[in-house]
Motif scaffolding. Structure first.
Motif, PDB file in Angstrom:
ATOM      1  N   GLY A   1      35.910  37.879  41.602  1.00  0.00           N
ATOM      2  CA  GLY A   1      35.323  38.393  40.366  1.00  0.00           C
ATOM      3  C   GLY A   1      33.908  37.903  40.156  1.00  0.00           C
ATOM      4  N   ARG A   2      33.669  36.625  40.439  1.00  0.00           N
ATOM      5  CA  ARG A   2      32.312  36.067  40.327  1.00  0.00           C
ATOM      6  C   ARG A   2      31.380  36.737  41.329  1.00  0.00           C
ATOM      7  N   ARG A   3      31.862  36.923  42.547  1.00  0.00           N
ATOM      8  CA  ARG A   3      31.055  37.517  43.614  1.00  0.00           C
ATOM      9  C   ARG A   3      30.709  38.978  43.290  1.00  0.00           C
ATOM     10  N   ASP A   4      31.717  39.733  42.798  1.00  0.00           N
ATOM     11  CA  ASP A   4      31.517  41.162  42.526  1.00  0.00           C
ATOM     12  C   ASP A   4      31.040  41.445  41.100  1.00  0.00           C
ATOM     13  N   LYS A   5      31.011  40.394  40.257  1.00  0.00           N
ATOM     14  CA  LYS A   5      30.599  40.508  38.852  1.00  0.00           C
ATOM     15  C   LYS A   5      31.426  41.555  38.112  1.00  0.00           C
ATOM     16  N   VAL A   6      32.750  41.373  38.171  1.00  0.00           N
ATOM     17  CA  VAL A   6      33.690  42.279  37.499  1.00  0.00           C
ATOM     18  C   VAL A   6      34.682  41.477  36.670  1.00  0.00           C
ATOM     19  N   GLU A   7      35.588  42.164  36.017  1.00  0.00           N
ATOM     20  CA  GLU A   7      36.605  41.520  35.188  1.00  0.00           C
ATOM     21  C   GLU A   7      37.854  41.224  36.004  1.00  0.00           C
ATOM     22  N   VAL A   8      38.486  40.085  35.719  1.00  0.00           N
ATOM     23  CA  VAL A   8      39.746  39.704  36.357  1.00  0.00           C
ATOM     24  C   VAL A   8      40.839  39.837  35.298  1.00  0.00           C
ATOM     25  N   VAL A   9      41.840  40.662  35.586  1.00  0.00           N
ATOM     26  CA  VAL A   9      42.927  40.940  34.653  1.00  0.00           C
ATOM     27  C   VAL A   9      44.209  40.319  35.211  1.00  0.00           C
ATOM     28  N   THR A  10      44.848  39.451  34.427  1.00  0.00           N
ATOM     29  CA  THR A  10      46.072  38.774  34.848  1.00  0.00           C
ATOM     30  C   THR A  10      47.277  39.422  34.182  1.00  0.00           C
ATOM     31  N   HIS A  11      48.268  39.780  34.991  1.00  0.00           N
ATOM     32  CA  HIS A  11      49.501  40.386  34.499  1.00  0.00           C
ATOM     33  C   HIS A  11      50.635  39.363  34.581  1.00  0.00           C
ATOM     34  N   GLY A  12      51.630  39.509  33.726  1.00  0.00           N
ATOM     35  CA  GLY A  12      52.814  38.665  33.766  1.00  0.00           C
ATOM     36  C   GLY A  12      53.856  39.270  34.694  1.00  0.00           C
ATOM     37  N   ARG A  13      54.989  38.600  34.852  1.00  0.00           N
ATOM     38  CA  ARG A  13      56.085  39.093  35.704  1.00  0.00           C
ATOM     39  C   ARG A  13      56.568  40.473  35.262  1.00  0.00           C
ATOM     40  N   ASP A  14      56.459  40.751  33.959  1.00  0.00           N
ATOM     41  CA  ASP A  14      56.903  42.045  33.434  1.00  0.00           C
ATOM     42  C   ASP A  14      55.861  43.151  33.626  1.00  0.00           C
ATOM     43  N   GLY A  15      54.703  42.800  34.183  1.00  0.00           N
ATOM     44  CA  GLY A  15      53.656  43.783  34.443  1.00  0.00           C
ATOM     45  C   GLY A  15      52.669  43.964  33.305  1.00  0.00           C
ATOM     46  N   LYS A  16      52.969  43.395  32.139  1.00  0.00           N
ATOM     47  CA  LYS A  16      52.066  43.518  30.994  1.00  0.00           C
ATOM     48  C   LYS A  16      50.867  42.586  31.169  1.00  0.00           C
ATOM     49  N   ILE A  17      49.727  43.008  30.642  1.00  0.00           N
ATOM     50  CA  ILE A  17      48.508  42.201  30.725  1.00  0.00           C
ATOM     51  C   ILE A  17      48.662  40.960  29.862  1.00  0.00           C
ATOM     52  N   ARG A  18      48.396  39.799  30.470  1.00  0.00           N
ATOM     53  CA  ARG A  18      48.472  38.518  29.758  1.00  0.00           C
ATOM     54  C   ARG A  18      47.108  38.018  29.349  1.00  0.00           C
ATOM     55  N   ASP A  19      46.096  38.250  30.220  1.00  0.00           N
ATOM     56  CA  ASP A  19      44.773  37.673  29.990  1.00  0.00           C
ATOM     57  C   ASP A  19      43.743  38.458  30.791  1.00  0.00           C
ATOM     58  N   SER A  20      42.490  38.348  30.388  1.00  0.00           N
ATOM     59  CA  SER A  20      41.410  38.916  31.191  1.00  0.00           C
ATOM     60  C   SER A  20      40.160  38.078  30.983  1.00  0.00           C
ATOM     61  N   ASP A  21      39.389  37.950  32.051  1.00  0.00           N
ATOM     62  CA  ASP A  21      38.143  37.183  32.026  1.00  0.00           C
ATOM     63  C   ASP A  21      37.062  38.014  32.681  1.00  0.00           C
ATOM     64  N   SER A  22      35.893  38.054  32.045  1.00  0.00           N
ATOM     65  CA  SER A  22      34.785  38.830  32.573  1.00  0.00           C
ATOM     66  C   SER A  22      33.820  37.912  33.323  1.00  0.00           C
ATOM     67  N   TYR A  23      33.446  38.319  34.516  1.00  0.00           N
ATOM     68  CA  TYR A  23      32.513  37.549  35.318  1.00  0.00           C
ATOM     69  C   TYR A  23      31.229  38.322  35.576  1.00  0.00           C
ATOM     70  N   GLY A  24      31.052  39.441  34.895  1.00  0.00           N
ATOM     71  CA  GLY A  24      29.846  40.240  35.041  1.00  0.00           C
ATOM     72  C   GLY A  24      29.028  40.174  33.773  1.00  0.00           C
ATOM     73  N   SER A  25      28.013  41.025  33.693  1.00  0.00           N
ATOM     74  CA  SER A  25      27.240  41.090  32.465  1.00  0.00           C
ATOM     75  C   SER A  25      28.001  41.982  31.496  1.00  0.00           C
ATOM     76  N   ASP A  26      28.480  41.412  30.430  1.00  0.00           N
ATOM     77  CA  ASP A  26      29.311  42.107  29.449  1.00  0.00           C
ATOM     78  C   ASP A  26      28.428  42.970  28.552  1.00  0.00           C
ATOM     79  N   PRO A  27      28.625  44.300  28.538  1.00  0.00           N
ATOM     80  CA  PRO A  27      27.808  45.160  27.685  1.00  0.00           C
ATOM     81  C   PRO A  27      28.105  44.975  26.193  1.00  0.00           C
ATOM     82  N   ASN A  28      29.261  44.399  25.869  1.00  0.00           N
ATOM     83  CA  ASN A  28      29.643  44.146  24.479  1.00  0.00           C
ATOM     84  C   ASN A  28      30.099  42.700  24.315  1.00  0.00           C
ATOM     85  N   PRO A  29      29.166  41.746  24.380  1.00  0.00           N
ATOM     86  CA  PRO A  29      29.579  40.342  24.261  1.00  0.00           C
ATOM     87  C   PRO A  29      30.120  40.044  22.864  1.00  0.00           C
ATOM     88  N   PRO A  30      30.936  38.988  22.734  1.00  0.00           N
ATOM     89  CA  PRO A  30      31.467  38.636  21.411  1.00  0.00           C
ATOM     90  C   PRO A  30      30.342  38.307  20.440  1.00  0.00           C
TER      91      PRO A  30
END
Length: 77
Positions: free
Chosen positions: A43-72
């Motif tokens: 993700g750091r190398r490609d400057k994209v978002e990393v999305v983590t899923h749980g065992r049930d397949g639902k999204i648990r977390d996401s982290d952005s490693y690129g330039s975020d067009p909508n920062p907090p």
């Protein structure tokens, strides 16, 4: 070039790191933490978002490693 987020998803042999839209896993790991470590590096190398899923397949977390067009808007003190 379109953005291809990286997903950490359950796999029959443990946990897989997959690029969005891809059919095959980039890599397969025995633990979620080792898969997440690999995904973060990619993700750091490609400057994209990393999305983590749980065992049930639902999204648990996401982290952005690129330039975020909508920062907090909140400021860290």
């Amino acid at each position: 070039m379109s953005k291809k987020d990286i997903h950490v998803v359950p796999h029959k042999d443990g946990w897989a790191v997959k690029k969005e839209g891809g059919e095959r896993a980039s890599s397969v790991h025995p633990t979620q933490s080792s898969a997440l470590e690999q995904a973060r590096e990619q993700g750091r190398r490609d400057k994209v978002e990393v999305v983590t899923h749980g065992r049930d397949g639902k999204i648990r977390d996401s982290d952005s490693y690129g330039s975020d067009p909508n920062p907090p808007k909140d400021k860290v003190r």
